[in-house]
Design a protein around this motif. Structure first.
Motif, PDB file in Angstrom:
ATOM      1  N   LEU A   1       0.823  -1.205   0.000  1.00 44.78           N
ATOM      2  CA  LEU A   1       0.000   0.000   0.000  1.00 44.78           C
ATOM      3  C   LEU A   1       0.860   1.258   0.000  1.00 44.78           C
ATOM      4  O   LEU A   1       0.577   2.229  -0.713  1.00 44.78           O
ATOM      5  N   THR A   2       1.942   1.219   0.788  1.00 47.38           N
ATOM      6  CA  THR A   2       2.859   2.361   0.814  1.00 47.38           C
ATOM      7  C   THR A   2       3.491   2.581  -0.543  1.00 47.38           C
ATOM      8  O   THR A   2       3.592   3.718  -1.031  1.00 47.38           O
TER       9      THR A   2
ATOM     10  N   VAL B   1       1.817   6.626  -6.955  1.00 49.33           N
ATOM     11  CA  VAL B   1       0.715   7.472  -7.438  1.00 49.33           C
ATOM     12  C   VAL B   1       1.040   8.945  -7.188  1.00 49.33           C
ATOM     13  O   VAL B   1       0.814   9.805  -8.043  1.00 49.33           O
ATOM     14  N   ALA B   2       1.584   9.236  -6.001  1.00 53.40           N
ATOM     15  CA  ALA B   2       1.922  10.620  -5.672  1.00 53.40           C
ATOM     16  C   ALA B   2       2.983  11.168  -6.620  1.00 53.40           C
ATOM     17  O   ALA B   2       2.881  12.298  -7.102  1.00 53.40           O
TER      18      ALA B   2
ATOM     19  N   ALA C   1       2.331   1.700  -3.505  1.00 53.77           N
ATOM     20  CA  ALA C   1       1.322   2.206  -4.444  1.00 53.77           C
ATOM     21  C   ALA C   1       1.053   3.685  -4.203  1.00 53.77           C
ATOM     22  O   ALA C   1       0.937   4.476  -5.151  1.00 53.77           O
ATOM     23  N   THR C   2       0.962   4.082  -2.924  1.00 58.34           N
ATOM     24  CA  THR C   2       0.691   5.480  -2.593  1.00 58.34           C
ATOM     25  C   THR C   2       1.809   6.395  -3.078  1.00 58.34           C
ATOM     26  O   THR C   2       1.570   7.455  -3.667  1.00 58.34           O
ATOM     27  N   VAL C   3       3.056   5.977  -2.832  1.00 56.33           N
ATOM     28  CA  VAL C   3       4.199   6.793  -3.252  1.00 56.33           C
ATOM     29  C   VAL C   3       4.258   6.917  -4.765  1.00 56.33           C
ATOM     30  O   VAL C   3       4.471   8.008  -5.314  1.00 56.33           O
TER      31      VAL C   3
END
Length: 209
Positions: free
Chosen positions: A111-112, A118-119, A114-116
Motif C-alpha cells: 500500500l505504501t 501514485v503521488a 502504491a501510494t508513493v
C-alpha cells in the motif's frame, strides 16, 4: 520500484537485475559505518560483487550480443539497489517482531509503494494508464510482487535470516533466464562472467551477514 522499472525500461534486463541485487551490500555497509567490521566471507563477497558490477557496467565489446549499460540505466540501477536493499532490510527486521503479522506487513508495504508511486506520477502531471493489452501483465506484476514480499517476510519470520537472504538474493537469475527466453537477450562471455560474479558476491554477503 520506480527506479527499478525505469532501469529495466532503458537498460538490458540481463544486466540491470544483477546490479540491483547488489543492494544486499547496503546493510553490510551500514553496519560497517557504525563500527561492525564484516567477517572474511562478507568482505570477500563485497569485493567479488563489486568486481562483477564493474564488469556488467563496462562498455560492451564490438561483438557483444546485447548493448551495454547506458549511464542513465546504470545510475537508476544503483539508486534502485540502494533503496531495495534498505526496504528488504526493514521488512526482514519487522518480520522478527512478536506475533504473526507477516501478511499485514506485506500489505502495508504494498500500500505504501502504491501510494508513493501514485503521488510521484500525479505530481508530474497525470497518472499514466497502461494500454489495455498490457493490463494483464501489469496486474500480474502487482500480484507477484506482493506475493514475493509475503513469502519473504514469512520465511524471515520462520527461518534463519541469513539463509533467507541468500536464497532471496538470487532472484536476478530468474530475470536473466526470462530475458533470454522472451526477449532474446544473449550475454557475451565477459558479461556472463560479470553476472555470475555479482550473484556469487551477493550470496556471500548475505551468507556472512
Amino acid at each position: 520500484l520506480l527506479e527499478l522499472y525505469r532501469a529495466l525500461a532503458i537498460g538490458p534486463m540481463s544486466l540491470v537485475a544483477p546490479l540491483t541485487a547488489c543492494g544486499g551490500a547496503v546493510p553490510v555497509i551500514a553496519a560497517f559505518a557504525t563500527g561492525d567490521v564484516p567477517g572474511p566471507l562478507t568482505g570477500a563477497g563485497l569485493f567479488v560483487a563489486f568486481a562483477g558490477a564493474l564488469i556488467v557496467s563496462r562498455p560492451p565489446d564490438d561483438d557483444a550480443a546485447i548493448h551495454g549499460m547506458k549511464r542513465s540505466a546504470l545510475l537508476h540501477s544503483l539508486v534502485a539497489a540502494t533503496a531495495l536493499g534498505l526496504g528488504l532490510t526493514f521488512l526482514q527486521q519487522a518480520a522478527q517482531a512478536p506475533g504473526d503479522a507477516t501478511l499485514g506487513l506485506s500489505l502495508a508495504a504494498a500500500l505504501t509503494t502504491a501510494t508513493v508511486l501514485v503521488a510521484i506520477s500525479t505530481s508530474r502531471g497525470a497518472l499514466a494508464v497502461p494500454p489495455l493489452a498490457f493490463l494483464p501483465a501489469v496486474i500480474g506484476c502487482g500480484v507477484l510482487d506482493v506475493t514475493a514480499n509475503v513469502l519473504f517476510a514469512q520465511a524471515s519470520a520462520e527461518g534463519q535470516a541469513a539463509t533467507v537472504a541468500v536464497l532471496g538474493s538470487l532472484y536476478p537469475l530468474a530475470t536473466v533466464f526470462l530475458a533470454r527466453a522472451w526477449l532474446g537477450e544473449r550475454l557475451s562471455a565477459m558479461q556472463g562472467a560479470g553476472v555470475l560474479a555479482a550473484m556469487a558476491g551477493v550470496a556471500a554477503i548475505a551468507a556472512g551477514a
